[in-house]
Motif scaffolding. Structure first.
Motif, mmCIF file in Angstrom:
data_model
loop_
_atom_site.group_PDB
_atom_site.id
_atom_site.type_symbol
_atom_site.label_atom_id
_atom_site.label_comp_id
_atom_site.label_asym_id
_atom_site.label_seq_id
_atom_site.Cartn_x
_atom_site.Cartn_y
_atom_site.Cartn_z
ATOM 1 N N ALA A 39 18.875 17.819 1.206
ATOM 2 C CA ALA A 39 17.692 18.143 2.282
ATOM 3 C C ALA A 39 16.968 16.655 2.789
ATOM 4 N N ASP A 40 16.866 15.939 1.628
ATOM 5 C CA ASP A 40 16.136 14.786 1.757
ATOM 6 C C ASP A 40 16.941 14.059 2.851
ATOM 7 N N VAL A 41 18.055 13.832 2.804
ATOM 8 C CA VAL A 41 19.052 12.995 3.613
ATOM 9 C C VAL A 41 18.945 13.548 5.104
ATOM 10 N N ILE B 176 8.153 18.872 -3.693
ATOM 11 C CA ILE B 176 7.385 18.144 -4.578
ATOM 12 C C ILE B 176 8.179 16.754 -4.690
ATOM 13 N N HIS B 177 9.292 16.611 -4.128
ATOM 14 C CA HIS B 177 10.293 15.634 -4.733
ATOM 15 C C HIS B 177 9.617 14.222 -4.327
ATOM 16 N N ASP B 178 8.814 14.048 -3.499
ATOM 17 C CA ASP B 178 8.348 12.572 -3.192
ATOM 18 C C ASP B 178 6.874 12.420 -3.727
ATOM 19 N N TYR B 179 6.660 13.257 -4.847
ATOM 20 C CA TYR B 179 5.337 13.268 -5.244
ATOM 21 C C TYR B 179 4.775 11.671 -6.058
ATOM 22 N N ILE C 189 4.626 15.690 6.867
ATOM 23 C CA ILE C 189 5.925 16.168 7.490
ATOM 24 C C ILE C 189 7.179 16.778 6.733
ATOM 25 N N HIS C 190 7.306 15.451 5.938
ATOM 26 C CA HIS C 190 8.693 15.521 5.134
ATOM 27 C C HIS C 190 8.571 16.575 4.346
ATOM 28 N N LEU C 191 7.640 16.926 3.425
ATOM 29 C CA LEU C 191 7.500 17.606 2.333
ATOM 30 C C LEU C 191 7.481 19.280 3.098
HETATM 31 FE FE LIG Z 1 12.277 12.244 0.497
#
Ligand SMILES: [Fe+2]
Length: 156
Positions: free
Chosen positions: A126-128, A62-65, A33-35
């Motif tokens: 965007a992550d926050v 891809i930031h949490d790869y 979901i997050h990606l």
């Molecule tokens: Fe994240």
């Protein structure tokens, strides 16, 4: 070819090969979901800031790869750099400069207290916002600070 779509499909396929167990810091459902959701937020922020929306959405995807691979939150940004670079290079969709920019955004996205490149800033913001949207606690002061800036930027 739509690179965003292709990358997200590859990431979702990768997640399908990971084992979902209680030792993961986040479930694989959250990673899925997050990606996708983070990419949408990142795309909107890039449009608002006059930046490259496609690269922003891909970096957010891809930031949490690193965490997808290890299951662990600790150092997932730094440890994601090498594997993300390899993953991106293997697709053949990106030139060297793009691959490096995207991988650096993976590496630096946890440093929410620092100001980085335009791409890193979009990934952090965007992550926050995405974590906030899904009710994840924003434990660090720098995360809450970012959230209030982004809300002002987007909503006024
Ligand atoms: Fe994240």
């Amino acid at each position: 070819m739509n690179r965003l779509f292709e990358i997200q499909v590859k990431l979702l396929n990768k997640i399908n090969t990971c084992e979902d167990n209680s030792s993961r810091d986040h479930s694989l459902d959250w990673e899925r979901i997050h990606l996708v959701s983070c990419a949408k937020v990142g795309e909107l922020l890039a449009l608002k800031r006059g930046e490259n929306a496609e690269l922003a959405a891909i970096a957010c995807s891809i930031h949490d790869y690193g965490r997808i691979l290890s299951g662990k939150q600790n150092n997932h940004a730094e440890e994601g750099y090498g594997p993300a670079k390899e993953f991106l290079a293997e697709t053949g969709y990106f030139n060297e400069e793009e691959t490096e920019m995207l991988s650096q955004a993976v590496r630096n996205h946890s440093s929410k207290e620092k100001v980085g490149t335009w791409l890193e800033e979009i990934v952090k913001d965007a992550d926050v916002l995405d974590c906030y949207q899904y009710g994840l606690p924003l434990e660090r002061e720098e995360q809450r600070k970012r959230l209030s800036f982004i809300v002002k930027e987007l909503v006024g």
